[in-house]
Design a protein around this motif. Structure first.
Motif, PDB file in Angstrom:
ATOM      1  N   TYR A  10      -5.066 -10.483  19.390  1.00 37.67           N
ATOM      2  CA  TYR A  10      -5.763  -9.448  20.148  1.00 37.67           C
ATOM      3  C   TYR A  10      -5.904  -8.215  19.250  1.00 37.67           C
ATOM      4  N   PRO A  11      -7.038  -8.107  18.565  1.00 44.01           N
ATOM      5  CA  PRO A  11      -7.186  -7.111  17.503  1.00 44.01           C
ATOM      6  C   PRO A  11      -7.477  -5.703  18.013  1.00 44.01           C
ATOM      7  N   ASN A  12      -7.222  -4.772  17.123  1.00 44.58           N
ATOM      8  CA  ASN A  12      -7.680  -3.390  17.290  1.00 44.58           C
ATOM      9  C   ASN A  12      -9.043  -3.313  16.618  1.00 44.58           C
ATOM     10  N   ILE A  13      -9.971  -2.628  17.249  1.00 43.23           N
ATOM     11  CA  ILE A  13     -11.313  -2.485  16.670  1.00 43.23           C
ATOM     12  C   ILE A  13     -11.659  -1.014  16.615  1.00 43.23           C
ATOM     13  N   GLU A  14     -11.947  -0.543  15.416  1.00 45.13           N
ATOM     14  CA  GLU A  14     -12.393   0.834  15.224  1.00 45.13           C
ATOM     15  C   GLU A  14     -13.835   0.771  14.723  1.00 45.13           C
ATOM     16  N   MET A  15     -14.745   1.324  15.488  1.00 42.95           N
ATOM     17  CA  MET A  15     -16.141   1.339  15.072  1.00 42.95           C
ATOM     18  C   MET A  15     -16.359   2.495  14.107  1.00 42.95           C
ATOM     19  N   LEU A  16     -16.948   2.197  12.976  1.00 45.17           N
ATOM     20  CA  LEU A  16     -17.226   3.212  11.968  1.00 45.17           C
ATOM     21  C   LEU A  16     -18.533   3.931  12.301  1.00 45.17           C
ATOM     22  N   GLU A  17     -18.734   5.042  11.663  1.00 46.67           N
ATOM     23  CA  GLU A  17     -19.944   5.838  11.892  1.00 46.67           C
ATOM     24  C   GLU A  17     -21.185   5.004  11.584  1.00 46.67           C
ATOM     25  N   PRO A  18     -22.161   4.968  12.492  1.00 44.93           N
ATOM     26  CA  PRO A  18     -23.380   4.194  12.211  1.00 44.93           C
ATOM     27  C   PRO A  18     -24.113   4.775  10.997  1.00 44.93           C
ATOM     28  N   TYR A  19     -24.826   3.916  10.302  1.00 45.93           N
ATOM     29  CA  TYR A  19     -25.606   4.387   9.153  1.00 45.93           C
ATOM     30  C   TYR A  19     -26.956   3.692   9.142  1.00 45.93           C
ATOM     31  N   ASN A  20     -27.921   4.375   8.558  1.00 40.88           N
ATOM     32  CA  ASN A  20     -29.272   3.829   8.444  1.00 40.88           C
ATOM     33  C   ASN A  20     -29.402   3.031   7.158  1.00 40.88           C
ATOM     34  N   LEU A  21     -30.326   2.088   7.168  1.00 38.33           N
ATOM     35  CA  LEU A  21     -30.634   1.341   5.950  1.00 38.33           C
ATOM     36  C   LEU A  21     -31.152   2.304   4.894  1.00 38.33           C
ATOM     37  N   GLN A  22     -30.837   2.015   3.646  1.00 35.91           N
ATOM     38  CA  GLN A  22     -31.339   2.835   2.552  1.00 35.91           C
ATOM     39  C   GLN A  22     -32.851   2.684   2.439  1.00 35.91           C
ATOM     40  N   PRO A  23     -33.567   3.790   2.252  1.00 39.10           N
ATOM     41  CA  PRO A  23     -35.016   3.671   2.045  1.00 39.10           C
ATOM     42  C   PRO A  23     -35.314   2.983   0.709  1.00 39.10           C
ATOM     43  N   TYR A  24     -36.486   2.407   0.623  1.00 45.71           N
ATOM     44  CA  TYR A  24     -36.933   1.723  -0.597  1.00 45.71           C
ATOM     45  C   TYR A  24     -37.815   2.665  -1.402  1.00 45.71           C
TER      46      TYR A  24
END
Length: 122
Positions: free
Chosen positions: A43-57
């Motif tokens: 039964y794990p602990n889950i910490e959601m990290l800060e969302p991030y956007n895909l790098q632009p091309y």
């Protein structure tokens, strides 16, 4: 463990469908991993990290090259022509470069558990 909340290449699913004209089978993500861990008594602990956007091309050529590799498209094929149409419809130019229109931020979960937990398996 670090695990994506969605399948690692979920942002390419619509391109896959347009290019190959069939649904892409997605790899497991955080939810499926948690289901497996629960099944074996972890039964794990889950910490959601800060969302991030895909790098632009930087350029259309860099997008095309990367998407050809990720979508298994050969240059000058029918799939390549469909990829070009999909890119024309889906890319947006920003001050930082080219991005995928309406792309959702990526989310990573950090999953940990106590190794002294008892498993239901012998």
């Amino acid at each position: 463990l670090l695990m994506f909340a969605d399948s690692p290449q979920a942002h390419l699913s619509s391109f896959w469908k347009q290019v190959h004209q069939k649904e892409r089978l997605l790899l497991p993500s955080l939810k499926e991993l948690v289901d497996v861990l629960w099944e074996i008594g972890i039964y794990p602990n889950i910490e959601m990290l800060e969302p991030y956007n895909l790098q632009p091309y930087d350029s259309l050529d860099s997008v095309r090259g990367e998407f050809r590799r990720r979508l298994y498209v050969n240059p000058n094929s029918a799939e390549d022509q469909r990829l070009d149409r999909a890119l024309a419809e889906s890319l947006v130019e920003t001050s930082d470069g080219l991005t995928i229109r309406n792309a959702q931020p990526r989310r990573l979960g950090f999953i940990s558990w106590n190794t002294k937990q008892q498993s239901v398996l012998p």
